[in-house]
Design an enzyme around this catalytic site. Structure first.
Site, short mmCIF file in Angstrom:
data_model
loop_
_atom_site.label_atom_id
_atom_site.label_comp_id
_atom_site.label_asym_id
_atom_site.label_seq_id
_atom_site.Cartn_x
_atom_site.Cartn_y
_atom_site.Cartn_z
CE1 TYR A 54 -3.10 -3.18 1.20
CE2 TYR A 54 -4.15 -1.57 -0.23
CZ TYR A 54 -4.12 -2.83 0.34
OH TYR A 54 -5.10 -3.75 0.05
NE ARG A 57 -3.16 -0.04 -5.02
CZ ARG A 57 -4.40 -0.33 -4.63
NH1 ARG A 57 -4.59 -1.18 -3.65
NH2 ARG A 57 -5.42 0.21 -5.23
CD GLN A 87 -16.19 -1.08 -7.34
OE1 GLN A 87 -16.02 -2.26 -7.06
NE2 GLN A 87 -16.47 -0.67 -8.57
CG ASN A 88 -11.23 3.94 -8.18
OD1 ASN A 88 -11.29 2.72 -8.36
ND2 ASN A 88 -11.53 4.83 -9.11
CG ASP A 90 -7.82 7.20 -7.13
OD1 ASP A 90 -7.86 6.28 -7.95
OD2 ASP A 90 -8.68 8.11 -7.08
CG HIS A 105 -13.64 -1.10 -1.97
ND1 HIS A 105 -13.54 -1.52 -3.28
CD2 HIS A 105 -14.76 -1.68 -1.47
CE1 HIS A 105 -14.55 -2.33 -3.55
NE2 HIS A 105 -15.32 -2.44 -2.46
CB SER A 172 -14.21 -5.93 -13.74
OG SER A 172 -13.90 -6.07 -12.34
N1 APR Z 1 -11.26 3.49 -19.67
C1 APR Z 1 -12.43 2.87 -19.36
N2 APR Z 1 -12.49 1.66 -18.75
C2 APR Z 1 -11.32 1.07 -18.43
C3 APR Z 1 -10.06 1.66 -18.71
C4 APR Z 1 -10.06 2.93 -19.35
N3 APR Z 1 -8.91 3.56 -19.67
N4 APR Z 1 -9.09 0.82 -18.25
C5 APR Z 1 -9.71 -0.24 -17.70
N5 APR Z 1 -11.06 -0.10 -17.81
C6 APR Z 1 -12.10 -0.98 -17.29
C7 APR Z 1 -11.84 -2.46 -17.51
O1 APR Z 1 -12.41 -2.86 -18.76
C8 APR Z 1 -12.59 -3.08 -16.33
O2 APR Z 1 -13.98 -3.23 -16.61
O3 APR Z 1 -12.09 -0.80 -15.88
C9 APR Z 1 -12.43 -2.03 -15.23
C10 APR Z 1 -11.34 -2.37 -14.24
O4 APR Z 1 -11.78 -3.51 -13.51
P1 APR Z 1 -10.93 -3.96 -12.23
O5 APR Z 1 -9.49 -3.94 -12.56
O6 APR Z 1 -11.57 -5.23 -11.73
O7 APR Z 1 -11.18 -2.78 -11.18
P2 APR Z 1 -12.43 -2.58 -10.23
O8 APR Z 1 -13.68 -3.08 -10.90
O9 APR Z 1 -12.41 -1.17 -9.77
O10 APR Z 1 -12.09 -3.54 -8.98
C11 APR Z 1 -13.02 -3.49 -7.91
O11 APR Z 1 -11.60 -4.97 -6.66
O12 APR Z 1 -9.53 -5.59 -5.91
C12 APR Z 1 -10.69 -4.94 -5.56
O13 APR Z 1 -10.88 -3.29 -3.93
C13 APR Z 1 -10.43 -3.52 -5.22
O14 APR Z 1 -11.87 -1.61 -5.60
C14 APR Z 1 -11.28 -2.75 -6.23
C15 APR Z 1 -12.32 -3.76 -6.62
#
Ligand code: APR
Length: 228
Positions: A54, A57, A87-88, A90, A105, A172
Site C-alpha cells: 500500500y 500505491r 471503489q477506488n 485514490d 473501499h 469489472s
Molecule cells: N477506460 C475505461 N475503462 C477502463 C479503462 C479505461 N482507460 N481501463 C480499464 N477499464 C475498465 C476495464 O475494462 C474493467 O472493466 O475498468 C475495469 C477495471 O476492472 P478492475 O481492474 O476489476 O477494477 P475494479 O472493478 O475497480 O475492482 C473493484 O476490486 O480488488 C478490488 O478493492 C479492489 O476496488 C477494487 C475492486
C-alpha cells in the site's frame, strides 16, 4: 428539483491517470496475490509486505493527476445533484473538485489502527512497522480488505435507490457488495456504463459507451447537460 445522478466508479476511471487497475492484463492482481496483501490474514501473517504494497500505491496516487473523466464529473455537478460512489482508494475525484465522494473501499491517504476504528490519520508518507495510533496499536491503511466490512454500503444503497440516472464507469463489477448496487436502481432510473470493454455482468438496459473513460465520460456528460 435537480435530477439526482449517482456515479459508481472503479479502477478504470483512474487508469489514464497512470494508476493500475486490478484485473486488466497488466493488473495488480496479476502481479500480487490478493491473499498475500489484501486480507486480514495477510496483515496478521506479514504486515511488512502489506504495508509495502500500500506504500507503493500511496506513492503512485500522490504522483498521479485527475484526468478528463474526473474533471467531466465535476462539470456534471454544476448542472445536477451528483453523488460519486467510488471503489477506488485514490483521491483523484476529490482533487478534480468533486464534492460528494463516498469511498466504499477506503482511502489510501488515510490510516487507522483496526478494521472498524473510526479514528483516521491523514498520511502522505510510507507507513512503517512501529508507526502507531493514539491507541498504541500499529497503523494500517484505511482500506477495506477482502472479507472486511464495507461500512459505507448502506449509504451507497440509499443514494442508488433515489437516483434518476445511474452511471457505471471503469469497473469489472467483480467485487461484492459494491457490484450489488446495480440491483438497487429504481424502475425509472436511466442507466449507463462507460467502459473500454463490453461487460456481460450488466443488464442489457444499460446504455454502453465503449470507450476509454477520458473520452466516454466527457461525451456522456456533454450529452446529459445538452438534454437538460
Ligand atoms: N477506460 C475505461 N475503462 C477502463 C479503462 C479505461 N482507460 N481501463 C480499464 N477499464 C475498465 C476495464 O475494462 C474493467 O472493466 O475498468 C475495469 C477495471 O476492472 P478492475 O481492474 O476489476 O477494477 P475494479 O472493478 O475497480 O475492482 C473493484 O476490486 O480488488 C478490488 O478493492 C479492489 O476496488 C477494487 C475492486
Amino acid at each position: 428539483m435537480d435530477m439526482k445522478i449517482v456515479v459508481l466508479t472503479g479502477a478504470g476511471i483512474s487508469a489514464e491517470s497512470g494508476l493500475g487497475t486490478f484485473r486488466d492484463s497488466d493488473g495488480l492482481w496479476e502481479r500480487f496475490k490478493i491473499e498475500e496483501v489484501a486480507t486480514p490474514e495477510a496483515w496478521a501473517k506479514n504486515p511488512k509486505l502489506v504495508l509495502e504494497f500500500y506504500n507503493e500505491r500511496r506513492r503512485q496516487c500522490l504522483k498521479a493527476k485527475p484526468n478528463s473523466a474526473h474533471n467531466a464529473l465535476v462539470e456534471l455537478e454544476k448542472h445536477f445533484e451528483v453523488s460519486i460512489v467510488t471503489q477506488n482508494i485514490d483521491d483523484l475525484h476529490e482533487r478534480a473538485g468533486s464534492k460528494n465522494v463516498l469511498h466504499l473501499h477506503g482511502e489510501i491517504l488515510k490510516a487507522k489502527t483496526s478494521e472498524l476504528s473510526t479514528e483516521y490519520y491523514d498520511i502522505k508518507s510510507d507507513i512503517k512497522l512501529g508507526d502507531k495510533g493514539t491507541d498504541g496499536k500499529q497503523l494500517r491503511p484505511h482500506v477495506v480488505w477482502f472479507g472486511e466490512a464495507v461500512p459505507m454500503l448502506d449509504k451507497a444503497i440509499e443514494l442508488t435507490t433515489q437516483a434518476d440516472v445511474f452511471i457505471v464507469i471503469g469497473t469489472s463489477l467483480n467485487v461484492y457488495p459494491a457490484a450489488s448496487l446495480l440491483h438497487y436502481t429504481s424502475e425509472k432510473c436511466i442507466t449507463y456504463i462507460v467502459d473500454k470493454e463490453k461487460n456481460n455482468a450488466l443488464p442489457a438496459s444499460y446504455k454502453h459507451l465503449k470507450a476509454n473513460a477520458t473520452v466516454g465520460v466527457k461525451k456522456l456528460v456533454e450529452e446529459l447537460i445538452k438534454r437538460k
